[in-house]
Design a protein around this motif. Structure first.
Motif, short mmCIF file in Angstrom:
data_model
loop_
_atom_site.label_atom_id
_atom_site.label_comp_id
_atom_site.label_asym_id
_atom_site.label_seq_id
_atom_site.Cartn_x
_atom_site.Cartn_y
_atom_site.Cartn_z
N GLY B 183 4.23 -5.90 -8.45
CA GLY B 183 4.39 -6.88 -7.10
C GLY B 183 3.76 -6.43 -5.93
O GLY B 183 3.06 -7.30 -5.35
N GLU B 184 3.81 -5.31 -5.50
CA GLU B 184 2.97 -4.55 -4.33
C GLU B 184 1.29 -5.12 -4.66
O GLU B 184 0.74 -5.59 -3.52
CB GLU B 184 2.90 -3.35 -4.27
CG GLU B 184 4.28 -2.89 -4.08
CD GLU B 184 4.62 -2.41 -2.61
OE1 GLU B 184 3.72 -2.14 -1.80
OE2 GLU B 184 6.03 -2.71 -2.12
N ARG B 186 0.07 -7.41 -6.56
CA ARG B 186 -0.09 -8.78 -6.72
C ARG B 186 -0.10 -9.40 -5.50
O ARG B 186 -0.87 -10.03 -4.79
CB ARG B 186 0.91 -9.48 -7.61
CG ARG B 186 0.44 -10.78 -7.64
CD ARG B 186 1.39 -11.43 -8.86
NE ARG B 186 2.58 -10.76 -9.12
CZ ARG B 186 3.12 -10.16 -10.39
NH1 ARG B 186 2.43 -10.43 -11.51
NH2 ARG B 186 4.20 -9.30 -10.60
N ASP B 187 0.81 -8.80 -4.31
CA ASP B 187 0.96 -9.36 -3.14
C ASP B 187 -0.37 -9.09 -2.24
O ASP B 187 -0.81 -9.98 -1.50
CB ASP B 187 2.19 -8.84 -2.39
CG ASP B 187 3.41 -9.38 -3.03
OD1 ASP B 187 3.24 -10.56 -3.79
OD2 ASP B 187 4.68 -8.80 -2.71
N HIS B 188 -0.75 -7.74 -2.48
CA HIS B 188 -1.95 -7.50 -1.82
C HIS B 188 -3.28 -8.12 -1.99
O HIS B 188 -3.96 -8.62 -1.30
CB HIS B 188 -2.05 -6.05 -1.67
CG HIS B 188 -3.29 -5.58 -0.72
ND1 HIS B 188 -2.92 -5.24 0.64
CD2 HIS B 188 -4.76 -5.52 -0.97
CE1 HIS B 188 -4.35 -4.99 0.94
NE2 HIS B 188 -5.25 -4.92 -0.02
N GLN B 190 -3.63 -10.53 -4.41
CA GLN B 190 -3.45 -12.11 -4.57
C GLN B 190 -4.11 -12.66 -5.72
O GLN B 190 -4.89 -13.49 -5.72
CB GLN B 190 -3.95 -12.85 -3.37
CG GLN B 190 -3.01 -12.75 -2.25
CD GLN B 190 -1.81 -13.38 -2.32
OE1 GLN B 190 -1.73 -14.37 -2.80
NE2 GLN B 190 -0.87 -12.76 -1.81
#
Lengths: 411, 411
Positions: B183-184, B186-188, B190
């Motif tokens: 998640g980290e 993916r969030d960073h 994108q």
DNA sequence: CCCACTTTGTTCGGCTACCGAACAAAGTGG
DNA sequence: CCACTTTGTTCGGTAGCCGAACAAAGTGGG
């Protein structure tokens, strides 16, 4: 940026060859009675499309309308069923010392059964003739018009090379060199013939009719004259690069053990299998003078019966075999992480008498994670599992490519 | 009897998702320059169809016309090539004590590389931050406009459950409980993020760029802090029922061996891996006073260097490790009958110094038939194999479903 | 009993993917 | 220079599948 539309609803891995007809046929086969609308929902196609496919499938006789189902708040559905009696299949089990033949319908029901002992190892032609004779006997016994089977499946006690499946048995049975068993059967019955290894076909039988229904990754172990494993991976029999995957008889479990015919020491085959088990009984008899095995017929059946009657000698022999099997099964679990392990063949009748010591041996050699995920169980299909699996192979091939069914045209 | 027509020429298993575009794209990727007519011949479609598909694929930038080829007696073909530079991929290798990041093009060329030691076991957040920082550094180093990667692949030193791939590492690394590394990332960044076990990704790298090109059934062994295997079956990574297939570290090879963290005795992990190898060196040092390892840095790299210089102590330690590995590999051969076995990770650099004793141990425990079929070799991909494999995972996913490529619409 | 609403199965027009035939472009060899 | 290949494109046709519309046959509430 171009727009990204949704994928066409396509369920991967449902039908492998052919198109929608294959998928529908397989679905009807699995769900024994199902409406057109339900097929449409489960396959992701429209009702109109399914209606048309079903309309083309009906005249083949493989499916039929079998009445109407319960209403779900509207018009009652017309149920479609698979016609299990639409054809028959011959399953042939070539053992080390016997030949068995099963005649089944399209749902694995054994309609006729014939078996006979025979010196298979030394007499290929006689074996082929016997298989033909038993097959004909099964067909003739059906009465009212001898049916033509849609195909013949053959189980052989030897690896089958997926590259050239027609040259078999040579390595294990020298007398069979260049003998064309499959050709003999094909020439006589004039239908397609399939072969595979007996353990692989046992696994297939478990997958369709036994304890592995719904499980697509499991290992099947078969103890008989020799010992072998059938590996199902992703719903398909796994054969390895040269067809010898699952040949666990020569896994070394004791570097200081007795010499094996393969040249190594302490192979599993030197501990488990008809010959080593019987010889182990003989060796222990002096220590168990009151065992019922004293003077009994020296075969595996007697061992099983004695163990079921809690005879101490029989239980000791079984316990030892279970622990040796457990060593190998632990290796299978650690490496393949199957969802289930099924033990078939000679000793499966013993149930917990086999499973308890076996599970103990496994637990002491595996990670908790992989052991916990795998349930180890005994088969309930009995001694007919192999011939049944041979017939199942033909059925599975036809469900994957319905053009194999008699009277079904391509589409 | 209804007529049976020939099957439409369909090669099974070529494209798994999407349709013809997927198949064409994969074919162009494999054959680096190929004409429309040749694509048509190899896919079984007509030239007109291929022409149209290529026409739709060209504006995506994934393929391009790259000149003309040799005439085969007629008009010269226009060659179509895959644009390896159409996008970039980040491959992240989370080790037990380090993080490495590779930036690759679409043909597995490593364009940038960053790595840094880090206490991964105890510091999940710091590990994620480090991965982000190294990834950004790779992208920034490309100059002329920081590119956006099409995806990120992550290798973790732990089994990955195919059912819930986002909950990882818990069993092995308690500090990572419920930490969402993916998640980290993916969030960073994108972009889509993929994970898998390091040994599985090593196998994938070998399949695409290493010794297993063209081999669809093989086993890959990786020796590092721990030891693991990646199993490729039918061209796909095999994970087993709960994702722990190939976790061979806890196969018992000596029932009288030392106790293991897993609770059993004599696991392979107690003999092979960074810690046991270094401790074995320390134990043997008194017997080899003149070894170059006396006083050298106590790490695997020093062991490799010493073995390559034929230092007797190093050779003895390697020899022991090879024989222990051989025991397990023999089990793999007997059970899975892979077409090839590839040894990667720490000891692969040693080549024959590792393979000779290893092959000896294997030969004494396997049937001739399965051993002969399997070639055992060392990897040549080196220490970057894991991160490369992580990037390869993204590429393979995109080739199987081109909608993952930026700017490619469905069809 | 009537009526609004569902569900099933069929019909029919239309869309998309793919094919085959025909053709121009660009090459080969005699 | 000419007969023949091979490539790539164009264009009409076909088969598979879909969606909309509809009749048939059910449900439940008033």
């Amino acid at each position: 940026m171009t727009t990204v539309r949704r994928a066409k609803s396509s369920r991967p891995g449902v039908g492998r060859e052919g198109g929608l007809a294959t998928e529908v046929l397989g679905f009807v086969w699995r769900r024994k009675a199902v409406s057109r609308a339900e097929i449409a929902r489960h396959t992701g196609r429209s009702r109109s499309t399914i209606s048309e496919v079903v309309g083309r499938l009906l005249p083949t006789g493989l499916i039929e309308e079998v009445g109407s189902g319960e209403s779900r708040g509207g018009r009652r559905p017309i149920l479609i069923g698979f016609r299990d009696r639409a054809s028959v299949i011959l399953g042939v089990d070539i053992g080390a010392a016997h030949v068995s033949v099963a005649l089944t319908d399209l749902r694995g029901r054994i309609l006729e059964w014939r078996e006979e002992d025979h010196p298979v190892r030394s007499d290929p032609q006689g074996t082929a003739d016997l298989a033909v004779r038993l097959g004909e006997a099964c067909l003739a016994a059906r009465g009212n018009g001898v049916p033509t089977p849609m195909g013949i499946g053959v189980a052989v006690p030897s690896p089958v090379d997926p590259g050239s499946p027609y040259r078999i048995l040579e390595r294990i049975l020298p007398a069979w060199h260049a003998f064309d068993l499959l050709g003999e059967l094909r020439d006589h019955f004039q239908v397609p013939v399939f072969v595979d290894n007996d353990a692989n076909l046992g696994a297939l039988a478990e997958h369709h009719w036994g304890k592995a229904v719904g499980i697509d990754d499991f290992a099947y172990l078969k103890v008989a004259t020799g010992i072998g494993a059938g590996l199902m991976i992703g719903g398909e029999i796994y054969r390895g690069a040269t067809g010898v995957a699952g040949e666990i008889g020569h896994v070394a479990i004791d570097p200081r053990g007795p010499e094996c015919v393969c040249g190594n020491r302490g192979c599993l085959a030197t501990f488990v299998g008809t010959a080593p088990l019987l010889s182990r009984i003989r060796a222990l008899l002096p220590q168990f003078p009151q065992s019922v095995l004293n003077g009994a017929a020296a075969d595996i059946r007697a061992l099983e019966d004695a163990a079921l009657a809690d005879d101490p000698l029989a239980l000791k022999v079984v316990d030892e075999a279970a622990r040796n099997l457990g060593i190998v099964i632990a290796g299978v679990l650690n490496l393949m992480n199957p969802g289930s392990v099924i033990v078939g063949g000679s000793l499966a009748r013993l149930g917990d008498r086999l499973l308890v010591p076996l599970s103990e041996a496994v637990a002491s050699r595996t990670l908790v994670a992989s052991a916990a995920a795998s349930r180890i169980r005994t088969s309930e299909l009995g001694p007919r599992a192999t011939a049944l699996g041979a017939a199942t192979h033909v059925l599975a091939a036809a469900l994957a490519d319905p053009r194999l069914f008699p009277g079904v045209s391509a589409s």
